[in-house]
Scaffold this active site. Structure first.
Site, PDB file in Angstrom:
ATOM      1  N   ILE A  14       0.838  -1.201   0.000  1.00  0.00           N
ATOM      2  CA  ILE A  14       0.000   0.000   0.000  1.00  0.00           C
ATOM      3  C   ILE A  14       0.869   1.246   0.000  1.00  0.00           C
ATOM      4  O   ILE A  14       0.597   2.215  -0.711  1.00  0.00           O
ATOM      5  CB  ILE A  14      -0.958  -0.005   1.205  1.00  0.00           C
ATOM      6  CG1 ILE A  14      -1.968  -1.145   1.082  1.00  0.00           C
ATOM      7  CG2 ILE A  14      -1.685   1.339   1.317  1.00  0.00           C
ATOM      8  CD1 ILE A  14      -2.885  -1.289   2.292  1.00  0.00           C
ATOM      9  N   SER A 123      -7.970  -0.724   9.341  1.00  0.00           N
ATOM     10  CA  SER A 123      -8.336  -1.985   8.700  1.00  0.00           C
ATOM     11  C   SER A 123      -9.785  -2.303   9.028  1.00  0.00           C
ATOM     12  O   SER A 123     -10.312  -1.873  10.061  1.00  0.00           O
ATOM     13  CB  SER A 123      -7.442  -3.114   9.220  1.00  0.00           C
ATOM     14  OG  SER A 123      -7.965  -4.386   8.888  1.00  0.00           O
ATOM     15  N   TYR A 136      -3.945  -7.275  16.705  1.00  0.00           N
ATOM     16  CA  TYR A 136      -3.997  -6.452  15.495  1.00  0.00           C
ATOM     17  C   TYR A 136      -5.311  -5.681  15.433  1.00  0.00           C
ATOM     18  O   TYR A 136      -5.331  -4.473  15.164  1.00  0.00           O
ATOM     19  CB  TYR A 136      -3.843  -7.340  14.261  1.00  0.00           C
ATOM     20  CG  TYR A 136      -3.952  -6.615  12.942  1.00  0.00           C
ATOM     21  CD1 TYR A 136      -2.881  -5.884  12.437  1.00  0.00           C
ATOM     22  CD2 TYR A 136      -5.126  -6.656  12.193  1.00  0.00           C
ATOM     23  CE1 TYR A 136      -2.974  -5.220  11.223  1.00  0.00           C
ATOM     24  CE2 TYR A 136      -5.230  -6.001  10.978  1.00  0.00           C
ATOM     25  CZ  TYR A 136      -4.148  -5.283  10.505  1.00  0.00           C
ATOM     26  OH  TYR A 136      -4.249  -4.619   9.305  1.00  0.00           O
TER      27      TYR A 136
END
Length: 208
Positions: A14, A123, A136
């Site tokens: 990205i 995310s 995460y």
């Protein structure tokens, strides 16, 4: 005179797409940690964003940044009961505290000029959570809260703060997942390409 952009994690999938997206009309500085890359029209700087002193030293070398994209991040797949305190602390240090460090270093000049845009790359797991990625998911959820709160705080200073929470993106970070597993993380019904994320961020940046 070109505007100046700082993109963290600019050597990843990205990040590299972001550098390509903005280097045509911005002076782009991107950071990397392990994977040194050369990109036309951009300057790469090795930086550990968890090292607060190193972050401020780098930012002090530049008068200002018009755009900051906090993109650097790591992932880890592990049962919650197997996550060590070191795993937890490292995940939050890179994915959340790193953004805090870089943003605190960049923001004063933006406030002084009453202009600037900050985009944080979170995310979909920060919104819905992911099995075997509790640390995460927690870090990315924290980045969303960070973005929403900071946006309210600096709006009177003419600064915009956004976040983006993409689904699965085709990248080395997701190479361990099957196609079906990746599709399950895609609200759009398709696996995103890095350039798709970069273009979405571009739309946010250019938004009036």
């Amino acid at each position: 005179m070109k505007k100046r952009a700082l993109i963290t994690g600019g050597s990843g999938a990205i990040g590299a797409a972001l550098v390509r997206e903005f280097s045509s009309d911005y002076e782009v500085i991107f950071t990397y940690l392990n994977n040194k890359t050369t990109q036309i029209g951009a300057t790469g700087v090795k930086l550990d964003i968890t090292d607060r002193e190193a972050v401020f030293k780098l930012i002090n070398e530049y008068p200002h940044f018009d755009l900051l994209v906090n993109n650097a991040g790591i992932s880890d797949i592990k049962l919650f009961t197997d996550i060590t305190s070191a795993d937890w602390n490292h995940m939050l240090a890179v994915n959340l505290t790193g953004a805090f460090n870089v943003t605190q270093a960049v923001l004063p000049a933006m406030i002084s000029r009453k202009s600037g845009v900050i985009v944080n790359v979170s995310s979909i797991w920060g919104e819905v959570g992911a099995s075997c990625e509790v640390h995460y998911s927690a870090a990315k959820a924290g980045l969303i809260g960070f973005s929403k709160a900071l946006a309210k705080e600096v709006k009177p200073s003419g600064i915009r703060v956004h976040y983006i929470a993409p689904g699965a993106v085709e990248s080395p970070m997701n190479s361990g997942f099957t196609e079906d597993e990746l599709l399950a993380a895609c609200p759009s019904g398709k696996v995103l390409m890095p350039k798709d994320v970069a273009k979405e961020i571009r739309l946010l940046v250019d938004k009036n």
